[in-house]
Design a protein around this motif. Structure first.
Motif, short mmCIF file in Angstrom:
data_model
loop_
_atom_site.label_atom_id
_atom_site.label_comp_id
_atom_site.label_asym_id
_atom_site.label_seq_id
_atom_site.Cartn_x
_atom_site.Cartn_y
_atom_site.Cartn_z
N UNK A 265 0.85 -1.19 0.00
CA UNK A 265 0.00 0.00 0.00
C UNK A 265 0.88 1.24 0.00
N UNK A 266 0.28 2.37 -0.35
CA UNK A 266 0.99 3.65 -0.32
C UNK A 266 -0.04 4.77 -0.24
N UNK A 267 0.39 5.86 0.36
CA UNK A 267 -0.39 7.10 0.38
C UNK A 267 0.48 8.19 -0.20
N UNK A 268 -0.12 9.08 -0.97
CA UNK A 268 0.65 10.15 -1.62
C UNK A 268 -0.14 11.44 -1.65
N UNK A 269 0.59 12.53 -1.74
CA UNK A 269 -0.02 13.86 -1.82
C UNK A 269 0.80 14.72 -2.76
N UNK A 270 0.11 15.65 -3.42
CA UNK A 270 0.76 16.61 -4.32
C UNK A 270 0.39 18.01 -3.87
N UNK A 271 1.40 18.84 -3.64
CA UNK A 271 1.21 20.24 -3.32
C UNK A 271 1.23 21.03 -4.61
N UNK A 272 0.16 21.78 -4.85
CA UNK A 272 0.01 22.58 -6.08
C UNK A 272 0.18 24.05 -5.73
N UNK A 273 0.77 24.79 -6.65
CA UNK A 273 0.91 26.23 -6.48
C UNK A 273 0.80 26.92 -7.83
N UNK A 274 0.67 28.21 -7.78
CA UNK A 274 0.57 28.99 -9.02
C UNK A 274 1.94 29.15 -9.66
N UNK A 275 2.00 29.02 -10.98
CA UNK A 275 3.23 29.37 -11.68
C UNK A 275 3.16 30.86 -12.03
N UNK B 167 2.31 32.37 -14.62
CA UNK B 167 1.14 32.77 -15.39
C UNK B 167 -0.17 32.58 -14.62
N UNK B 168 -0.08 32.15 -13.35
CA UNK B 168 -1.27 31.99 -12.53
C UNK B 168 -1.94 30.63 -12.66
N UNK B 169 -1.31 29.69 -13.34
CA UNK B 169 -1.87 28.36 -13.51
C UNK B 169 -1.40 27.45 -12.38
N UNK B 170 -2.32 26.63 -11.85
CA UNK B 170 -1.95 25.69 -10.80
C UNK B 170 -1.09 24.59 -11.39
N UNK B 171 0.07 24.35 -10.78
CA UNK B 171 1.00 23.30 -11.23
C UNK B 171 1.52 22.55 -10.01
N UNK B 172 1.85 21.27 -10.18
CA UNK B 172 2.41 20.53 -9.03
C UNK B 172 3.79 21.07 -8.67
N UNK B 173 4.00 21.29 -7.38
CA UNK B 173 5.30 21.79 -6.91
C UNK B 173 6.09 20.70 -6.20
N UNK B 174 5.43 19.93 -5.33
CA UNK B 174 6.11 18.87 -4.58
C UNK B 174 5.17 17.70 -4.38
N UNK B 175 5.76 16.54 -4.22
CA UNK B 175 5.00 15.32 -3.94
C UNK B 175 5.59 14.64 -2.71
N UNK B 176 4.72 14.10 -1.89
CA UNK B 176 5.14 13.31 -0.74
C UNK B 176 4.49 11.94 -0.81
N UNK B 177 5.25 10.90 -0.53
CA UNK B 177 4.72 9.54 -0.62
C UNK B 177 5.13 8.74 0.60
N UNK B 178 4.17 7.98 1.15
CA UNK B 178 4.45 7.03 2.22
C UNK B 178 4.26 5.64 1.64
N UNK B 179 5.34 4.87 1.60
CA UNK B 179 5.25 3.50 1.09
C UNK B 179 5.04 2.55 2.26
N UNK B 180 4.13 1.62 2.09
CA UNK B 180 3.77 0.69 3.14
C UNK B 180 3.98 -0.73 2.61
N UNK B 181 5.22 -1.24 2.67
CA UNK B 181 5.52 -2.52 2.05
C UNK B 181 4.88 -3.72 2.74
N UNK B 182 4.44 -3.56 3.97
CA UNK B 182 3.86 -4.69 4.68
C UNK B 182 2.45 -4.38 5.17
N UNK B 183 1.81 -3.46 4.54
CA UNK B 183 0.47 -3.06 4.97
C UNK B 183 -0.40 -2.90 3.74
N UNK B 184 -1.37 -3.78 3.56
CA UNK B 184 -2.16 -3.79 2.33
C UNK B 184 -3.56 -3.22 2.51
#
Length: 172
Positions: free
Chosen positions: A45-55, A57-74
């Motif tokens: 299993x895994x959980x992930x998030x994406x932080x979006x911000x304005x570039x 030109x004012x368009x929302x774009x992904x800036x950073x991603x965070x991921x939690x990997x759960x190799x023994x949790x399904x």
């Protein structure tokens, strides 16, 4: 003056500080997702998030991603909670206080719990999220939690899927 029995008091929505300023013009948007699946013979299993911000030109774009990997949790529900946690962790790394943030996820139970409008029946959800929710509140961050349809959450879904693949490698 005193309020009389059966008298109604109303205030404009914008005065409440709840919807009128936090949700309408967020300075930051974060999307999250979690998932569990079998990859290469491993239940991961895994959980992930994406932080979006304005570039520029004012368009929302992904800036950073965070991921939690759960190799023994399904468990997909726990993976969703970790996705929400990754949202709060990305937010913790943002400078400043009193931010207006919109966090969106497609798991209604986790979104309601984080928004304070629902309960989490599993103690693990509390263990995963409570400290980070408290830290965000102490920083004075106004978070609007929104449930979105899965089809509108494809970026975070892809990040969680990548996390599941990484979790499979860790489980090997």
């Amino acid at each position: 003056r005193d309020i009389q029995q059966n008298e109604e008091v109303t205030i404009p929505l914008w005065c409440s500080g709840y919807i009128g300023w936090a949700a309408e013009h967020p300075s930051t948007i974060i999307t999250f997702d979690g998932g569990a699946r079998e990859v290469a013979g491993h239940q991961v299993a895994a959980g992930a998030a994406i932080l979006w911000g304005h570039d520029d030109s004012g368009i929302w774009r992904p800036h950073r991603t965070g991921t939690a990997t759960l190799p023994y949790h399904a468990d997909s529900q726990i993976a969703e909670a970790y996705g929400a946690l990754m949202s709060l962790r990305l937010l913790a790394n943002e400078p400043g206080r009193h931010m207006r943030v919109r966090i969106c996820g497609d798991n209604l139970g986790v979104v309601r719990y984080c928004a304070g409008t629902g309960i989490a029946s599993r103690p693990e959800t509390h263990d995963i999220l409570d400290q980070a929710l408290g830290e965000a509140a102490c920083r004075g961050i106004a978070i609007t939690w929104e449930a979105v349809r899965r089809r509108f959450n494809t970026g975070a879904d892809r990040a969680a899927t990548t996390g599941c693949t990484r979790a499979s490698t860790l489980a090997s």
